[in-house]
Design a protein around this motif. Structure first.
Motif, PDB file in Angstrom:
ATOM      1  N   ASN A 662       0.853  -1.208  -0.038  1.00 44.71           N
ATOM      2  CA  ASN A 662      -0.069   0.022   0.041  1.00 44.71           C
ATOM      3  C   ASN A 662       0.911   1.250  -0.233  1.00 44.71           C
ATOM      4  N   PHE A 665      -1.415   7.144  -1.206  1.00 46.69           N
ATOM      5  CA  PHE A 665      -2.421   7.644  -0.002  1.00 46.69           C
ATOM      6  C   PHE A 665      -3.464   7.099  -0.534  1.00 46.69           C
ATOM      7  N   LEU A 666      -3.679   6.309  -1.578  1.00 44.26           N
ATOM      8  CA  LEU A 666      -4.957   5.708  -1.494  1.00 44.26           C
ATOM      9  C   LEU A 666      -5.217   4.660  -0.578  1.00 44.26           C
ATOM     10  N   ASP A 667      -4.188   3.787  -0.361  1.00 46.09           N
ATOM     11  CA  ASP A 667      -4.342   2.688   0.570  1.00 46.09           C
ATOM     12  C   ASP A 667      -3.526   2.672   1.763  1.00 46.09           C
ATOM     13  N   TYR A 668      -2.695   3.834   2.029  1.00 47.81           N
ATOM     14  CA  TYR A 668      -2.308   4.214   3.131  1.00 47.81           C
ATOM     15  C   TYR A 668      -3.086   5.268   3.758  1.00 47.81           C
ATOM     16  N   ARG A 669      -3.988   4.908   4.444  1.00 46.19           N
ATOM     17  CA  ARG A 669      -5.348   5.662   4.717  1.00 46.19           C
ATOM     18  C   ARG A 669      -5.096   6.794   5.795  1.00 46.19           C
ATOM     19  N   ILE A 670      -4.521   7.971   5.547  1.00 41.05           N
ATOM     20  CA  ILE A 670      -4.693   8.971   6.553  1.00 41.05           C
ATOM     21  C   ILE A 670      -5.979   9.537   6.661  1.00 41.05           C
TER      22      ILE A 670
END
Lengths: 742, 291
Positions: A662, A665-670
């Protein structure tokens, strides 16, 4: 300490000196510099988490039209084969997915990228070490065959780089005295700082051996010394010019690209620009540690804590250096204890070398302990604030890490929480409320500042602390207060390594405290000079002159028929009284005051999907003295959101081969803005006696408490505890299902 | 140095000719509407040169026609235009909501239903909503236009039934009659700016007594393509769409799903949540139809 009532500038909320450039898009960031004849550099990265490099052949890449240079680890000086140098470009082994293997410089970024595909690397793939459990298990593969815990070669090689222990009293005796004992094991995942601006630099090496680097960094002086070390050059041969910075949060306290760019510039005689993609930032730069923490706490029926232990293991990545020191220092700092034992383990795994992230190490260890304290309050049927109040550290408490606390604001924060309308309000129906304490010790270190007075009395502050949180505004406010002149008359600049005196890196919440102190002292230097100039002008002794409201005046009782001299008056005639006005100070600041916080949050859990809705969040924190309250509140809100993101969804996801899945930033969700409630803030001010205006650093503490506060709120809502983070919907739903089927 | 080429035809015939000529030459072609998928892919994962055929300057891709029997939505109509169309929102609330879930407000100025469909991602939000309302895809090609049901349009992950010389002109949707409505829900861990972990679209018609006479249920992100789940529709038809019927439809959706475990969710999680979404979307569609 100035009396609070006397303050005119400090505590106001003016706009920041760098504001207009940023909101109009004119500010220059790391990737904004372009130079004539510039080449574009790109890095070939390892597709394996752990492998031996058998061969690297760059000849096909070099043959591509437009490629000017191609290098690998063997092209860098032998001396740079330390951890920093090997992290920047691999030598005999690649140690994580994304580890730099080779680099090219070409006439365009597109060609450079195409050339990467033409570099032939032969790997012997090795089994990776991907978790603390695996790293500590018997017969685990070794990340580094030469690593011995604490350098003790009499013991076998190990994946534990360092072990440390802090203790006091007798924990066995303490637990024996306890009526209630709480024990738990907590995991926190790897988290990224989430800065928006990827790492970027441009480097140009001159024929005379002097190089210049333009880059986005939290510390230009560290870029200089680290680049010099990796390239085996003299520190003074390199100039580093920091750009504006699009977020750092600790992640820009080290270097990745700079030596590679400077080295390829030296080889080609042309400037080389390198900009990371978002994917590269995730795969190859330093996040903070994933951790495994065991917390145990015992108390008597009346809530008196009799003993506590913490066993902490932090992933370091592929090189030693997890923040176990701060993790150990923080974990029990809020409590005044007779018996405790704190152990820390710095554990090597085949992941990127960790870097600082806001209060490095504290959120993870304090998550474990603040969850345990929450369970203790439940078991004792005590209000969680009352339990903490009964055991809290205060002035005179000997901190677990040694020093005796001077005045600190923990009690004041706890009292403010009880009195706060949000705390008195009922929690949401079917929801939960969680509370936790946060802490950061804060640091001082070295800073320099110059204060230069223009002919019209305009003030320029020149300092060396990159502004990551509004510090230029704070410098101007402290100068305004000290000099007694309007904020608008002052500007603050962050100088490059040749343009300003040495400053340690912006980090650890040191800048407003330490560089601020240097600015105040430089202003006092100006005041002393102005009094001399006025004395000269008036033919008085200097001790007959006062500085009041931004002007020199004769002291009361001095018989002199003169008009006050403003800073502008003195500056205008400075040529006749001794030359330009230039104040300066350099120091190694001592006495950074610790900052405590109390956070609480209200959540609701969708029990069919496992989704957590954060309904309310309140942060109370001791700022010592808030120089610019809006920016202190901004720090508190930003830290809260980062902590909430880490608690809810943020995590590095690796597959079984150790490849990050991931890296974006799509799948590392800040969290996005609509995920968050308003973060309510209340600043508590218990002045730090070691700072002229009472400042405590405020940037780190805000991220610490949200992890446990969220865990505790979800515990309250569900009726049972989930020990691990993140509290992502799949994890929460699985836990609910397990609970229902149990 | 490689480069891209770009064409912006202004008529269907011209577009078809450009596509056919280029396809015959063997050069790669890709149609471009708002570009919110294509341009992102080109700047990150797939930089290979190609001819971009911009289809949004053609009248038929930009038309909205709300007829007595049929609704036509041009393939390049941006979500923002759909979101502002009160008549469409009243007729097809679920479909328009699905378009409103794609990207941010800024992105929706460009992002289109047609693009979402042609990108053919298993997680495309408008696809289950289109299947639920029975949308037909109008495809233009060298032999004129043809129509394909949405559930048959997508053939796999990222693939669809169009040839290199065809492009999507628009969508035809039967105009919902009395006591007919739809709803679409997706699950994401955040509140916006994310990709569906699971999605469910439900369209249904009630009779005067609130008994369901027709229903279509479609689920997304839980199989290589969005699925039309007949068993779920059958569970609703003939009922008052009460909790028991909704749970039966939910169970049918969970059974029909064949999800994967990945960074966005596990098999177990997706299977369960797609049922929950069907249940919730079904209740919303029922309430809308009976309003």
């Amino acid at each position: 300490m100035a009396e609070a009532v006397d303050l005119k500038a400090i505590g106001t909320r003016p706009i920041r000196p760098d504001g207009i450039e940023k909101v109009t898009g004119r500010a220059n960031f790391g990737a904004d510099l372009n130079l004539p004849g510039m080449l574009h550099g790109k890095i070939l990265r390892s597709p394996h988490a752990h492998a031996r490099i058998k061969s690297i052949d760059v000849s096909r890449a070099l043959a591509l039209d437009g490629v000017i240079s191609a290098v690998s680890g063997k092209d860098f000086p032998e001396k740079s084969g330390n951890d920093l140098g090997v992290n920047i470009i691999a030598r005999d082994k690649v140690l994580y997915d994304g580890h730099a293997v080779a680099a090219v410089a070409a006439t365009s970024a597109f060609v450079a990228e195409q050339a990467l595909a033409l570099i032939d690397v032969e790997y012997e793939v090795l089994e990776p070490v991907l978790s603390i459990d695996q790293a500590l298990s018997d017969n685990a593969p070794l990340v580094n065959e030469n690593n011995h815990t604490n350098g003790d070669t009499s013991k076998p090689a190990s994946n534990v780089a360092a072990y440390q222990i802090m203790s006091r009293g007798d924990v066995e005796k303490g637990f024996a005295e306890a009526d209630v004992i709480i024990e738990g094991e907590y995991r926190v995942p790897t988290a990224h700082q989430g800065y928006i601006e990827p790492h970027a630099c441009t480097a140009a090496m001159n024929e005379d051996g002097r190089g210049t680097i333009w880059c986005s960094t939290q510390g230009q002086f560290d870029v200089r010394s680290n680049t010099a070390a990796v390239l085996d050059k003299a520190v003074s041969s390199i100039r580093v010019i920091p750009s504006e910075i699009g977020g750092g949060f600790g992640g820009k306290t080290t270097i990745y690209l700079e030596p590679v760019a400077l080295h390829m510039s030296e080889l080609t005689g042309r400037p080389v620009k390198m900009v990371m993609s978002r994917e590269e930032v995730f795969r190859a730069t330093g996040p903070t540690s994933a951790t495994l923490c065991r917390a145990k706490v015992g108390a008597k029926k009346d809530g008196t804590i009799t003993a506590a232990t913490a066993w902490l293991a932090y992933e370091a990545g592929a090189f030693p250096g997890a923040p176990i020191g701060p993790g150990c220092m923080s974990v029990l700092a809020p409590y005044d204890l007779d018996n405790f034992k704190i152990e820390g383990n710095d554990v090597l795994v085949n992941k990127p070398k960790v870097c600082a992230y806001r209060a490095p190490g504290a959120p993870q260890s304090m998550h474990a302990m603040e969850c345990a304290i929450d369970e203790l309050a439940r078991e004792l049927d005590m209000d969680p604030i009352d339990l903490r109040m009964k055991n809290c550290s205060d002035e005179g408490t000997v901190a677990p890490y040694g020093p005796t606390f001077p005045p600190i604001g923990l009690k004041a924060c706890l009292e403010a929480t009880k009195a706060h309308p949000n705390y008195q309000k009922a929690k949401p129906e079917n929801g939960g409320r969680g509370i936790a304490v946060g802490f950061w010790f804060n640091i001082g270190m070295q800073s320099s500042a110059e204060v230069r007075i223009a002919e019209n009395g305009g003030v320029t502050i020149m300092e060396g602390s990159p502004d990551i949180g509004g510090s230029r505004a704070s410098m101007c406010l402290m100068a305004s207060e000290t000099l007694g002149i309007p904020y608008e008359q002052i500007n603050a600049h962050v100088g490059d390594t040749e343009g300003t005196g040495y400053c340690n890196t912006t980090g650890g919440s040191r800048t407003t405290f330490a560089t601020g102190m240097a600015v105040i002292q430089a202003c006092e230097d100006i005041i002393a000079q102005c009094k001399q100039r006025a004395a000269l002008t008036w033919d008085l002794d200097v001790d007959q002159v006062d500085w009041e409201d931004g002007q020199a005046v004769p002291k009361p009782g001095v018989n002199a028929d003169v008009s006050p001299l403003s800073l502008a008056d003195i500056a205008r005639s400075a040529g006749r009284t001794g030359g330009p006005l230039l104040g300066r100070a350099s120091l190694n600041a001592q006495g950074a005051g610790a900052s405590f916080s109390v956070n609480w949050t209200d959540v609701k859990v969708d029990k069919e999907t496992g989704r957590i809705d954060v309904k309310a969040f309140t942060a109370i924190q001791d700022a010592g003295k808030a120089i610019h309250p809006a920016y202190v509140e901004g720090q508190m809100q930003g830290g809260a959101v980062q902590g909430l993101g880490w608690a809810l969804n943020e995590e590095y996801i690796y597959n079984d081969d150790g490849i990050m899945e991931n890296a974006g930033f799509l799948d590392y969700r800040i969290p996005v803005a609509s995920d968050m409630p308003m973060i309510d803030t209340q600043i508590v001010e218990v002045p730090n006696p070691s700072h002229p205006y009472g400042v405590r650093g405020v940037g780190e503490t805000p991220i610490v408490a949200p992890l446990a506060a969220t865990s505790n709120a979800v515990r309250d809502a569900l009726g049972f505890r989930i020990y691990d983070l993140p509290l992502s919907p799949p994890r929460v739903l699985e836990a609910i299902d397990e609970q229902e089927n149990a | 140095m490689s480069s891209y080429s770009y064409a912006a035809p202004t008529s269907v015939d011209e577009a078809v000719e450009v596509l056919a000529t280029n396809a015959a030459s063997g050069q790669r072609t890709q149609c471009l509407a708002g570009g919110t998928d294509v341009l992102v892919q080109m700047s990150s994962v797939d930089r290979e040169p190609r001819l971009l055929v911009d289809v949004k300057h053609i009248e038929e891709t930009n038309a909205i026609d709300i007829g007595n029997n049929e609704i036509y939505i041009g393939a390049a109509i941006p979500s923002a235009i759909l979101n502002e169309n009160e008549e469409l929102k009243a007729l097809l609330p679920g479909l328009i909501e699905s378009a409103d879930l794609i990207g941010s407000t800024q992105i929706q100025g460009r992002a289109s239903i047609g693009g979402n469909l042609c990108n053919s991602s298993p997680a495309g939000d408008t696809i289950p909503a289109l299947i639920a309302v029975g949308a037909q895809c109008v495809i233009a090609g060298p032999d004129g236009t043809r129509e394909v049901a949405t559930e048959d349009f997508i053939t796999g992950v990222g693939t669809n039934c169009m040839s290199d010389s065809e492009f999507l002109l628009g969508l035809k949707i039967p105009r919902p009659g009395a006591r007919t409505s739809d709803a679409y829900l997706r699950f994401i861990p955040r509140t916006e700016m994310d990709i569906a972990v699971a999605g469910a679209g439900v369209a249904l018609t009630l009779d005067e007594n609130g008994v369901c006479t027709a229903a279509r249920v479609s689920i997304g992100a839980v199989a290589p393509t969005a699925l039309l789940v007949q068993e779920a529709a059958d569970a609703l038809i003939g009922t008052n769409v009460d909790d028991v019927a909704l749970q039966a439809a939910a169970d049918a959706c969970s059974a029909a799903a064949s999800p994967i475990s990945d960074k966005r969710g596990t098999v177990v999680y997706r299977r369960k949540v797609v049922g929950v979404l069907c249940k919730r979307a079904g209740a919303i569609a029922r309430d809308r139809a009976s309003a």
